[in-house]
Write a protein that holds these residues in place. Structure first.
Motif, short mmCIF file in Angstrom:
data_model
loop_
_atom_site.label_atom_id
_atom_site.label_comp_id
_atom_site.label_asym_id
_atom_site.label_seq_id
_atom_site.Cartn_x
_atom_site.Cartn_y
_atom_site.Cartn_z
N ALA A 196 43.73 35.22 -40.52
CA ALA A 196 42.34 35.67 -40.63
C ALA A 196 41.89 36.29 -39.32
N LEU A 197 42.36 35.74 -38.21
CA LEU A 197 42.08 36.27 -36.88
C LEU A 197 43.28 35.96 -36.00
N PRO A 198 43.94 36.98 -35.44
CA PRO A 198 45.05 36.71 -34.52
C PRO A 198 44.56 35.88 -33.35
N PRO A 199 45.42 35.05 -32.77
CA PRO A 199 44.97 34.12 -31.73
C PRO A 199 44.38 34.84 -30.52
N CYS A 200 43.22 34.39 -30.11
CA CYS A 200 42.59 34.91 -28.89
C CYS A 200 43.10 34.14 -27.68
N HIS A 201 42.93 32.80 -27.70
CA HIS A 201 43.52 31.97 -26.64
C HIS A 201 44.98 31.74 -27.05
N LYS A 202 45.85 32.62 -26.56
CA LYS A 202 47.18 32.73 -27.15
C LYS A 202 48.29 32.00 -26.42
N THR A 203 48.22 31.88 -25.10
CA THR A 203 49.35 31.33 -24.36
C THR A 203 48.87 30.26 -23.38
N TYR A 204 49.40 29.05 -23.54
CA TYR A 204 49.14 27.95 -22.62
C TYR A 204 50.41 27.64 -21.85
N GLN A 205 50.32 27.59 -20.54
CA GLN A 205 51.46 27.18 -19.72
C GLN A 205 51.04 26.03 -18.83
N PHE A 206 51.87 25.00 -18.81
CA PHE A 206 51.57 23.81 -18.02
C PHE A 206 52.47 23.77 -16.78
N HIS A 207 51.91 23.24 -15.70
CA HIS A 207 52.58 23.22 -14.40
C HIS A 207 52.33 21.87 -13.76
N VAL A 208 53.41 21.24 -13.29
CA VAL A 208 53.29 19.92 -12.67
C VAL A 208 53.37 20.07 -11.16
N ALA A 209 52.36 19.56 -10.47
CA ALA A 209 52.35 19.54 -9.01
C ALA A 209 52.48 18.10 -8.54
N GLY A 210 53.35 17.86 -7.57
CA GLY A 210 53.54 16.50 -7.08
C GLY A 210 54.51 15.71 -7.95
N GLU A 211 54.76 14.48 -7.55
CA GLU A 211 55.72 13.63 -8.25
C GLU A 211 55.17 12.22 -8.43
N GLY A 212 55.78 11.50 -9.38
CA GLY A 212 55.44 10.10 -9.59
C GLY A 212 53.97 9.88 -9.83
#
Length: 322
Positions: A196-212
């Motif tokens: 009905a509507l192509p995705p507007c918010h189309k791409t999510y990328q996650f990034h991890v900073a730091g550890e533990g």
């Protein structure tokens, strides 16, 4: 147009919402005026970025007008079910997607039914909703059931098992936090014409900073098309909400939301909203509390979320361009 002076970037007292207001003013004053797909007309700029720190439960929930965060949250939870029919939303009083099925129904049947009557039929008649309430393979379908196909020995293709991108990203964040492939993608080129509507918010990328115990989960959202007045307030909340949920599920703290827009626009018939909102000043610092940790990313309920310190100025209504 009346407006207030926006504090410069870097000012110690600068509220994060000023970024949004600054973008709105820049588009309205300097954007290129164009005729768009809807025929309404927009003022548009190419490319924009906003950054929000989510530390301590902070959320990009606008205060210069009321944003109905529970509505946006119900939509996000609906996405995660993979459902593409509006009936579950309608039964919860969520109206975000109502116009698109209604337009299709009127066009295909010729029946001049009001939006209100059409939506009541969706709520009352499950069979009618099954036929006319579906949006095609939009967001949630791509997120949790991306279609695959297998090549058969006879030379034909058959449908294979769907890919649950959300579940795969949760797992990869747990097992390979340094990966650069933590991506949820909605832009399935092969199925755009069925949506009905192509995705507007189309791409999510996650990034991890730091550890533990110091690990922080950042989210970068690329939005190809953005209605800044009506859509972006929901999009910012929803992306930050998803980030907080993903962080909880992977035993991290939420870090930063980085939002990037492609065609970033304001509709010409939203002038009253824009003019009014640009006279208002941000106030308060809303925080989100997630009251329990479900067993999976797919098991959250609306009752799991509480917002504190949210005392926004009044809502400003404007029509949705379909």
């Amino acid at each position: 147009m009346a407006s207030i002076a926006i504090p410069p970037a870097g000012t110690s007292t600068r509220h994060p919402e000023w970024q949004y207001l600054e973008l709105m003013r820049r588009i309205w004053e300097d954007g290129s005026e164009r005729i768009d797909r809807t025929g309404v007309g927009t003022r548009s700029v190419a490319g924009a970025m906003l950054r929000f720190d989510l530390d301590g439960g902070a959320m990009p929930l606008l205060t210069t007008k009321r944003v109905y965060w529970k509505t946006a949250t119900r939509e996000m939870l609906w996405f995660l079910t993979g459902d593409t029919n509006i009936r579950p939303l309608v039964l919860q009083g969520v109206k975000i997607w109502n116009e698109w099925p209604h337009v299709r129904y009127v066009k295909e049947t010729g029946e001049d039914v009001s939006l209100e009557d059409f939506i009541q039929r969706i709520a009352d008649d499950e069979a009618f909703a099954a036929e006319w309430g579906d949006l095609g393979p939009v967001y949630g379908k791509q997120w949790v059931d991306w279609p695959t196909y297998r090549y058969r020995p006879d030379g034909l293709y058959e449908k294979g098992p769907g890919i649950n991108q959300v579940a795969e990203v949760v797992e990869s964040l747990r097992t390979s936090p340094g990966s650069r492939r933590h991506i949820i993608e909605g832009w399935n080129v092969a199925e755009l014409d069925r949506m009905a509507l192509p995705p507007c918010h189309k791409t999510y990328q996650f990034h991890v900073a730091g550890e533990g115990e110091n690990a922080r989960l950042n989210c970068l959202l690329y939005q190809r098309s953005c209605d800044v007045a009506l859509g972006l307030p929901f999009n910012l909340w929803s992306a930050a909400l998803l980030t907080r949920m993903m962080a909880q599920q992977t035993d991290m703290e939420a870090g930063e939301l980085v939002w990037m827009g492609g065609d970033v626009h304001l509709y010409l018939n939203h002038e009253h909203l824009i003019t009014e909102q640009l006279t208002r000043e941000p106030q308060g610092h809303p925080r989100l509390e997630i009251t329990r940790k479900p067993s999976s990313i797919f098991d959250y309920a609306i009752e799991d979320f509480e917002v504190h310190d949210y005392a926004p100025l009044g809502p400003i209504k404007a029509p949705v361009a379909v």
